[in-house]
Enzyme design. Structure first.
Site, PDB file in Angstrom:
ATOM      1  N   LYS A  53      20.246   5.912  -1.587  1.00 42.45           N
ATOM      2  CA  LYS A  53      20.803   6.559  -1.867  1.00 42.45           C
ATOM      3  C   LYS A  53      20.595   8.169  -1.624  1.00 42.45           C
ATOM      4  O   LYS A  53      20.512   8.759  -1.026  1.00 42.45           O
ATOM      5  CB  LYS A  53      21.732   6.843  -2.566  1.00 42.45           C
ATOM      6  CG  LYS A  53      23.042   5.090  -2.795  1.00 42.45           C
ATOM      7  CD  LYS A  53      23.584   5.327  -3.339  1.00 42.45           C
ATOM      8  CE  LYS A  53      24.325   3.106  -3.564  1.00 42.45           C
ATOM      9  NZ  LYS A  53      25.170   3.594  -4.555  1.00 42.45           N
ATOM     10  N   GLN A  97      26.993   5.272 -10.197  1.00 42.06           N
ATOM     11  CA  GLN A  97      26.467   4.210  -9.600  1.00 42.06           C
ATOM     12  C   GLN A  97      27.354   2.841 -11.357  1.00 42.06           C
ATOM     13  O   GLN A  97      27.009   2.943 -12.255  1.00 42.06           O
ATOM     14  CB  GLN A  97      25.544   4.191  -9.679  1.00 42.06           C
ATOM     15  CG  GLN A  97      24.586   2.925  -9.860  1.00 42.06           C
ATOM     16  CD  GLN A  97      24.648   2.219  -8.487  1.00 42.06           C
ATOM     17  OE1 GLN A  97      24.840   3.508  -6.909  1.00 42.06           O
ATOM     18  NE2 GLN A  97      24.738   0.744  -8.318  1.00 42.06           N
ATOM     19  N   ASP A 120      32.935   6.980  -3.070  1.00 45.93           N
ATOM     20  CA  ASP A 120      33.146   5.846  -2.708  1.00 45.93           C
ATOM     21  C   ASP A 120      34.591   4.904  -2.564  1.00 45.93           C
ATOM     22  O   ASP A 120      35.118   3.858  -2.813  1.00 45.93           O
ATOM     23  CB  ASP A 120      32.674   5.590  -4.364  1.00 45.93           C
ATOM     24  CG  ASP A 120      31.388   4.459  -4.710  1.00 45.93           C
ATOM     25  OD1 ASP A 120      30.965   4.220  -3.133  1.00 45.93           O
ATOM     26  OD2 ASP A 120      31.133   4.065  -5.408  1.00 45.93           O
TER      27      ASP A 120
END
Length: 292
Positions: A53, A97, A120
């Site tokens: 990422k 994460q 997200d």
């Protein structure tokens, strides 16, 4: 001939648009979007994801920020870090994460994220916005799935979509996105009566259940578009293989288009994460819509 939907190529197109949008923001507004990633613990897969990422973020011209905490970090420490990132006006996107260590509540941590920085799309606020049809940040994998389907058929209006899987990460938000495209949506799951018959009704069949090759070839309507979200590791002929939730070889005999595993939905997830970061940066600064 069945079209194999190339996730890598589509993701590359999305990333090129993102890089152009970032360049424009920098030249016209002196803004460099920034994505902050919080990683707790030493899970090897998570470390790989975070590294990838970061590389993708910087390649798109954005700033990548990483905060790594030890596996024993207290839940309150993670929450405090998220709150600091919320207050940092130079940070446009925040991603925690997953999975987090067992002693930390993922729900609590995720819902501490400022919804306008929740790239997200997992906060309860953004879930509510999606259901209500309001402007928000949308989960990356469902977003990528719809983009891929629209490369095959740009107008999905009136099609019958069947989503197999009801998770809050993929199944539920994907169904909402397909409804927004004016599809008629059926949500199916492990307790659906006569699941094969339900799948055979689908013009668009989306599989997101985490069961290797659950969807058989004869479950697929002739001419259907198949979006396979599953990524499963199996042992086959002495080798470890990645396979989807759809029996690819059998299903492609009936499908008009199908995503492969790997190389399908997977590459789109990071591309859509970057897309959300650019959108968040523009919205937070009142810069208007961005072409991504």
């Amino acid at each position: 001939m069945t079209t194999i939907i190339d996730g890598k190529a589509i993701a590359a197109d999305v990333r090129a648009k993102i890089a152009q949008a970032v360049s424009t923001m920098q030249s016209q507004h002196n803004v460099q979007p920034a994505l902050a990633v919080v990683l707790v613990g030493d899970d090897p897969a998570s470390h790989v994801y975070v590294r990838n990422k970061g590389i993708a973020t910087e390649k798109a011209g954005m700033k990548s920020i990483e905060h790594r905490l030890p596996v024993g970090a207290a839940e309150d420490d993670v929450v405090s870090l998220v709150r600091e990132l919320n207050a940092d006006d130079t940070v446009d996107g925040i991603l925690v994460q997953l999975p987090l260590p067992e002693h930390i509540s993922s729900s609590r941590v995720i819902n501490e994220i400022d919804p306008d920085k929740d790239v997200d799309g997992l906060t309860e606020v953004n879930a509510g916005r999606l259901i209500l049809g309001k402007e928000g940040l949308v989960p990356c994998t469902p977003q990528g799935s719809v983009i891929m389907a629209k490369t095959v058929r740009p107008n999905l209006s009136g099609l019958h979509a069947v989503v197999v899987g009801r998770s809050i990460l993929v199944g539920k938000p994907l169904s909402m996105l397909l409804l927004a495209e004016n599809c008629t949506v059926t949500m199916a799951h492990s307790r659906t009566a006569d699941l094969p018959a339900v799948c055979r009704e689908a013009d668009i069949l989306c599989a997101a259940v985490g069961i290797p090759r659950l969807v058989k070839g004869d479950w697929v309507k002739k001419g259907a578009i198949i979006i396979d979200v599953g990524i499963n590791r199996i042992e086959e002929q002495g080798k470890t293989r990645l396979v989807g939730d759809v029996d690819f070889d059998a299903a492609k005999e009936n499908a008009s288009a199908i995503t492969p595993v790997p190389g399908g939905v997977g590459p789109m997830t990071i591309a859509c994460l970057l897309r959300n970061t650019v959108i968040a940066a523009a919205r937070r600064r009142g810069l208007g819509a961005v072409d991504v």
